[in-house]
Design a protein around this motif. Structure first.
Motif, short mmCIF file in Angstrom:
data_model
loop_
_atom_site.label_atom_id
_atom_site.label_comp_id
_atom_site.label_asym_id
_atom_site.label_seq_id
_atom_site.Cartn_x
_atom_site.Cartn_y
_atom_site.Cartn_z
N VAL A 136 1.35 47.59 50.96
CA VAL A 136 0.46 46.45 50.38
C VAL A 136 1.57 45.47 49.87
O VAL A 136 2.35 45.90 48.99
N SER A 137 1.40 44.29 50.17
CA SER A 137 2.32 43.21 49.52
C SER A 137 1.75 42.61 48.34
O SER A 137 0.82 42.70 48.03
N ALA A 138 2.59 41.81 47.78
CA ALA A 138 1.97 41.17 46.76
C ALA A 138 0.72 39.90 47.08
O ALA A 138 0.86 39.49 48.32
N THR A 139 -0.25 39.80 46.25
CA THR A 139 -1.12 38.83 46.73
C THR A 139 -0.72 37.63 46.59
O THR A 139 0.34 37.07 46.02
N GLY A 140 -1.47 36.35 47.18
CA GLY A 140 -1.19 35.14 47.05
C GLY A 140 -0.84 34.58 45.74
O GLY A 140 0.09 33.58 45.32
N THR A 141 -1.88 35.07 45.08
CA THR A 141 -1.89 34.31 43.43
C THR A 141 -0.63 34.80 42.70
O THR A 141 0.31 34.12 42.11
N GLY A 142 -0.18 36.11 42.90
CA GLY A 142 1.09 36.63 42.45
C GLY A 142 2.21 35.90 42.93
O GLY A 142 3.08 35.59 42.09
N ARG A 143 2.34 35.74 44.16
CA ARG A 143 3.42 34.91 44.85
C ARG A 143 3.57 33.43 44.13
O ARG A 143 4.57 32.97 43.84
N LEU A 144 2.29 32.80 44.01
CA LEU A 144 2.30 31.43 43.42
C LEU A 144 2.97 31.49 41.86
O LEU A 144 3.77 30.43 41.66
N VAL A 145 2.43 32.44 41.20
CA VAL A 145 2.96 32.45 39.86
C VAL A 145 4.50 32.62 39.58
O VAL A 145 5.01 32.04 38.93
N VAL A 146 4.82 33.59 40.82
CA VAL A 146 6.34 33.72 40.64
C VAL A 146 7.11 32.76 41.06
O VAL A 146 8.28 32.25 40.38
N PHE A 147 6.40 32.05 41.97
CA PHE A 147 7.35 30.60 42.54
C PHE A 147 7.41 29.75 41.43
O PHE A 147 8.35 28.93 41.23
N LEU A 148 6.14 29.21 40.80
CA LEU A 148 6.31 28.37 39.74
C LEU A 148 7.04 28.88 38.52
O LEU A 148 7.84 28.09 38.02
N LEU A 149 7.15 29.94 38.08
CA LEU A 149 7.89 30.58 37.03
C LEU A 149 9.46 30.62 37.50
O LEU A 149 10.26 30.25 36.61
N ALA A 150 9.75 30.79 38.82
CA ALA A 150 11.27 30.56 39.13
C ALA A 150 11.72 29.20 39.08
O ALA A 150 12.87 28.83 38.92
N ALA A 151 10.63 28.15 39.69
CA ALA A 151 11.02 26.72 39.59
C ALA A 151 11.34 26.15 38.14
O ALA A 151 12.33 25.66 37.86
N VAL A 152 10.53 26.83 37.33
CA VAL A 152 10.71 26.26 35.72
C VAL A 152 12.02 26.83 35.22
O VAL A 152 12.68 26.31 34.41
N THR A 153 12.23 28.23 35.67
CA THR A 153 13.67 28.81 35.21
C THR A 153 14.70 27.98 35.67
O THR A 153 15.80 27.95 34.92
N VAL A 154 15.10 27.55 36.82
CA VAL A 154 15.83 26.83 37.37
C VAL A 154 16.02 25.54 36.70
O VAL A 154 17.09 25.11 36.41
N LEU A 155 15.02 24.65 36.47
CA LEU A 155 15.13 23.58 35.93
C LEU A 155 15.73 23.46 34.37
O LEU A 155 16.69 22.84 34.01
N LEU A 156 15.53 24.61 33.74
CA LEU A 156 15.78 24.99 32.22
C LEU A 156 17.21 25.36 32.15
O LEU A 156 18.19 25.14 31.36
N ALA A 157 17.70 26.41 33.27
CA ALA A 157 18.89 27.13 33.06
C ALA A 157 20.02 26.20 34.13
O ALA A 157 21.20 26.69 34.14
N TRP A 158 19.63 25.31 34.50
CA TRP A 158 20.55 24.26 35.50
C TRP A 158 21.69 23.96 34.83
O TRP A 158 22.98 24.13 35.34
N PRO A 159 21.96 23.34 33.42
CA PRO A 159 23.05 22.87 32.93
C PRO A 159 23.95 24.23 32.53
O PRO A 159 25.49 23.87 32.32
N SER A 160 23.57 25.47 32.61
CA SER A 160 24.46 26.56 32.61
C SER A 160 25.44 26.92 33.67
O SER A 160 26.29 27.49 33.43
N LEU A 161 25.06 26.17 34.74
CA LEU A 161 26.01 26.33 36.09
C LEU A 161 27.26 25.81 35.71
O LEU A 161 28.34 26.06 36.26
N SER A 162 27.24 24.60 34.87
CA SER A 162 28.51 23.72 34.46
C SER A 162 29.14 24.16 33.54
O SER A 162 30.15 23.72 33.08
N GLY A 163 28.65 25.32 32.86
CA GLY A 163 29.52 26.00 31.73
C GLY A 163 29.14 25.58 30.42
O GLY A 163 29.61 25.67 29.57
N SER A 164 27.84 24.43 30.58
CA SER A 164 27.61 23.79 29.22
C SER A 164 26.61 24.74 28.33
O SER A 164 25.71 25.58 28.98
N ALA A 165 26.57 24.78 27.10
CA ALA A 165 25.93 25.39 26.34
C ALA A 165 24.39 24.84 26.27
O ALA A 165 24.29 23.52 26.12
#
Length: 237
Positions: A136-165
């Motif tokens: 059994v795979s994850a439900t569609g709602t679960g995948r949507l929640v994970v996608f949204l959380l991943a997108a928010v995390t990418v936006l918040l952590a993006w400056p860390s790739l340049s070594g900035s605090a």
């Protein structure tokens, strides 16, 4: 007239522009005009010597004591020169990204891939034998929640790739996102356990590889966020 000793033509004293021949014994009647003196041709004109060759100016003039040389130019692809000022960056990425940022983004990639894999394995046990099993795979709602959380995390952590605090607000947002990702793990595990309890020993539901991989990705993201908090505390000292 002085008597010459050798025969030849000599100046005639009776004519200033003539000569008379002496045959060695006496003057003869032979006379002739004095030969005109050939004019000496002027010496050839010497060409004037070329001016002295000046040494080429130095490319880099000497700098005064204590002065720093200007930064050298860099060449872009189009051929234009740009001044070199600090470490080279491309699209916000530094030459050496931070390890914490790599952990956050690497964990997110693992978690997103895991939600497309089976989260649970359902099998039917009867008389000690397994008659049927499916995943059994994850439900569609679960995948949507994970996608949204991943997108928010990418936006918040993006400056860390340049070594900035990161700022405190971004770190707080990352911490909340990690907590929500953990909630997805807990809900998925409880759902597997609840279904396993309802089966009364006949149907067995066990966690699959996708759920285990998702847990590993969330743990990596959490380690990266903790590392970013530590970097923030070191920069404030």
């Amino acid at each position: 007239m002085t008597t010459p000793r050798q025969p030849g033509w000599y100046d005639d004293q009776h004519g200033s522009n003539s000569q008379r021949y002496w045959d060695g014994q006496g003057w003869t009647q032979h006379r002739r005009l004095k030969p005109t003196a050939r004019s000496t041709p002027p010496p050839p004109r010497q060409p004037s010597p070329p001016p002295p060759r000046q040494p080429p100016p130095p490319r880099n003039p000497p700098l005064p004591p204590g002065a720093r040389p200007p930064p050298g130019p860099q060449i872009q692809r189009g051929g234009a020169e740009i001044a070199s000022d600090g470490p080279a960056t491309v699209n916000g990425f530094a030459a050496k990204p931070s390890i914490a940022g790599l952990l956050v983004f690497g964990g997110l990639v693992i978690a997103v891939v895991a939600i497309f894999l089976p989260f649970a394995t359902v099998s039917i046990h009867l008389f000690g034998m397994t008659f049927r099993a499916h995943e059994v795979s994850a439900t569609g709602t679960g995948r949507l929640v994970v996608f949204l959380l991943a997108a928010v995390t990418v936006l918040l952590a993006w400056p860390s790739l340049s070594g900035s605090a990161l700022a405190d607000g971004r770190l707080i947002g990352l911490s909340v996102a990690v907590v929500l990702l953990v909630v997805v793990v807990v809900v998925s595990y409880l759902d597997v356990s609840e279904n396993n309890g309802k089966a009364e020993g006949i149907v067995k539901v066990s966690p699959a590889f996708g759920l285990l991989l998702y847990v590993a990705g969330v743990v990596v993201v959490a380690v990266g966020v903790v590392w970013l908090w530590m970097d923030r505390s070191r920069t404030q000292k």
